[in-house]
Motif scaffolding. Structure first.
Motif, PDB file in Angstrom:
ATOM      1  N   TYR A  44     -34.198  80.631 -77.886  1.00 47.42           N
ATOM      2  CA  TYR A  44     -35.120  80.274 -78.984  1.00 47.42           C
ATOM      3  C   TYR A  44     -35.551  78.827 -78.838  1.00 47.42           C
ATOM      4  O   TYR A  44     -36.722  78.499 -78.858  1.00 47.42           O
ATOM      5  CB  TYR A  44     -34.444  80.402 -80.366  1.00 47.42           C
ATOM      6  N   HIS A  46     -35.458  76.704 -76.391  1.00 45.78           N
ATOM      7  CA  HIS A  46     -36.259  76.371 -75.207  1.00 45.78           C
ATOM      8  C   HIS A  46     -37.722  76.786 -75.397  1.00 45.78           C
ATOM      9  O   HIS A  46     -38.634  75.993 -75.156  1.00 45.78           O
ATOM     10  CB  HIS A  46     -35.671  77.068 -73.980  1.00 45.78           C
ATOM     11  N   ASN A  47     -37.928  78.020 -75.827  1.00 47.48           N
ATOM     12  CA  ASN A  47     -39.305  78.510 -75.946  1.00 47.48           C
ATOM     13  C   ASN A  47     -40.034  77.888 -77.137  1.00 47.48           C
ATOM     14  O   ASN A  47     -41.241  77.628 -77.056  1.00 47.48           O
ATOM     15  CB  ASN A  47     -39.305  80.043 -76.002  1.00 47.48           C
ATOM     16  N   VAL A  50     -41.369  74.573 -75.935  1.00 48.65           N
ATOM     17  CA  VAL A  50     -42.637  74.671 -75.198  1.00 48.65           C
ATOM     18  C   VAL A  50     -43.805  74.691 -76.195  1.00 48.65           C
ATOM     19  O   VAL A  50     -44.784  73.949 -76.040  1.00 48.65           O
ATOM     20  CB  VAL A  50     -42.655  75.957 -74.322  1.00 48.65           C
ATOM     21  N   ALA A  69     -44.302  81.800 -73.708  1.00 45.45           N
ATOM     22  CA  ALA A  69     -43.189  81.314 -74.541  1.00 45.45           C
ATOM     23  C   ALA A  69     -43.089  82.139 -75.823  1.00 45.45           C
ATOM     24  O   ALA A  69     -41.988  82.504 -76.267  1.00 45.45           O
ATOM     25  CB  ALA A  69     -43.387  79.838 -74.869  1.00 45.45           C
ATOM     26  N   ASN A  72     -41.700  85.555 -75.151  1.00 40.81           N
ATOM     27  CA  ASN A  72     -40.248  85.435 -74.992  1.00 40.81           C
ATOM     28  C   ASN A  72     -39.557  85.412 -76.354  1.00 40.81           C
ATOM     29  O   ASN A  72     -38.563  86.110 -76.577  1.00 40.81           O
ATOM     30  CB  ASN A  72     -39.891  84.154 -74.226  1.00 40.81           C
ATOM     31  N   LEU A  73     -40.092  84.608 -77.273  1.00 39.23           N
ATOM     32  CA  LEU A  73     -39.491  84.518 -78.609  1.00 39.23           C
ATOM     33  C   LEU A  73     -39.525  85.868 -79.324  1.00 39.23           C
ATOM     34  O   LEU A  73     -38.560  86.245 -79.999  1.00 39.23           O
ATOM     35  CB  LEU A  73     -40.234  83.480 -79.459  1.00 39.23           C
TER      36      LEU A  73
ATOM     37  N   LEU B  79     -37.876  88.648 -69.416  1.00 36.45           N
ATOM     38  CA  LEU B  79     -38.408  87.386 -69.963  1.00 36.45           C
ATOM     39  C   LEU B  79     -39.207  86.630 -68.904  1.00 36.45           C
ATOM     40  O   LEU B  79     -38.888  86.698 -67.726  1.00 36.45           O
ATOM     41  CB  LEU B  79     -37.259  86.481 -70.448  1.00 36.45           C
ATOM     42  N   THR B  83     -40.580  78.500 -67.125  1.00 33.61           N
ATOM     43  CA  THR B  83     -40.229  77.149 -67.586  1.00 33.61           C
ATOM     44  C   THR B  83     -38.732  76.844 -67.514  1.00 33.61           C
ATOM     45  O   THR B  83     -38.309  75.728 -67.789  1.00 33.61           O
ATOM     46  CB  THR B  83     -40.691  76.934 -69.046  1.00 33.61           C
TER      47      THR B  83
END
Lengths: 156, 156
Positions: A44, A46-47, A50, A69, A72-73, B79, B83
Motif C-alpha cells: 500500500y 509503496h504504491n 508513487v 500503481a 496494484n492498490l 502486480l 517501481t
C-alpha cells in the motif's frame, strides 16, 4: 562520549533482541501472519507513494505509471486477508505489531473499513490514468480510508 | 558470563545499526522499494504456506481456504512490479537485499520467470478449490517457478 551510558543502552538492545526472539519462537505462525499483513501494508505504502509524489507535484504526472500503481492498490486491497489476522496476533499479545486487540472484537466494523479501502482504491484505479486532476480528486477518499482504520485500530 | 565479550558484541550491534541507518538515509526511495518487494515475497510465502500445509497433510484440506490462498497468489504475482526494482537496489549496492545485480542485466529472462510464476499461480487458482489431488499437482510447477528465479537471481 559516555561509554557507561552507551554500554547500558547496548546491553538493553542485546536483552531486547533476546526477548523478541523468544516471543517469535512462542508462535511462529502468528509472527509469520503479522509479517504477511505488514507486507501488504508495505505494498500500500509503496504504491500510494508513487501516486502521492505525482499529486504533490514532486514527480511529473505519468498516466501509465499512475494507472499501474492504482491497479496494484486495487488488487492488494482486495486480497483475502482471513489468514493474516489470527487470534492472538494483537499488540497486547505479541511484540512487533501495532494492531489493537479491538480489531478482533469489532470484525463487522473492520470488514466495513477494509471494504471502504478497496472501494476507494478501485475508484483511484478508474481515475489515476485519466489526468492529474482526477488522480488528485481520488487521493482524499483513499487517504481517508487508510487513516480511518489506523485511527481506530492501530496503536500509536 | 564474559561481560567484556558481551560488551564488545553489544557495541558491534550498536555500530552496525548506525551503519544501516546511514545507508538507508543515502537513498530512502531505494530502501522503500526493497521493503515493498519484500512485502510481496511475504505475501507469496504466507499463502504458499497455507497451501503447503494442506498438501503435506499438516492441515485438513479446506476447499474455500485453499482457493482464497491461491487467488491471493494469482493476483499478487500479477502486480506491476516496475517501481519495486529500481537501479541500484541490488545486493552489491545496498544492504538488506539478496537481489543479485544480474537481475538488471537480464530483464527479458527476469520478466519471463515472473510470467512463469504468474502462470503457475493462475493454474493453482484454477485447481486449489477442486480437491487435494488437484492442489498437490499444482504445487510442483508453482514451487519450481519460485525457485527458478531464486536460484538465478537471489544470493545465498
Amino acid at each position: 562520549m559516555n561509554f557507561k551510558l552507551l554500554t547500558a543502552s547496548a546491553l538493553a538492545i542485546v536483552l531486547g533482541a533476546s526477548v523478541t526472539v523468544a516471543d517469535s519462537h512462542a508462535d511462529k505462525a502468528i509472527m509469520e501472519a503479522i509479517k504477511a499483513r505488514q507486507g501488504q501494508m508495505q505494498l500500500y505504502s509503496h504504491n500510494l507513494g508513487v501516486l502521492g509524489a505525482m499529486a504533490k507535484g514532486d514527480v511529473a504526472y505519468d498516466s501509465a505509471a499512475a494507472k499501474a500503481a492504482a491497479d496494484n492498490l486495487a488488487v492488494v486491497s482486495g486480497l483475502n486477508a482471513m489468514t493474516m489476522w489470527p487470534q492472538g496476533s494483537d499488540s497486547s499479545s505479541v511484540e512487533g505489531t501495532r494492531a489493537k486487540a479491538e480489531i478482533w472484537s469489532n470484525f463487522p466494523d473492520v470488514g466495513a473499513k477494509a471494504g471502504a479501502l478497496n472501494a476507494a482504491a478501485v475508484a483511484m484505479a478508474g481515475a489515476a490514468g485519466t489526468d492529474l486532476d482526477a488522480l488528485r480528486a481520488a487521493m482524499g477518499p483513499l487517504g481517508g480510508a487508510c487513516s480511518a482504520c489506523h485511527k481506530a485500530y492501530r496503536s500509536r
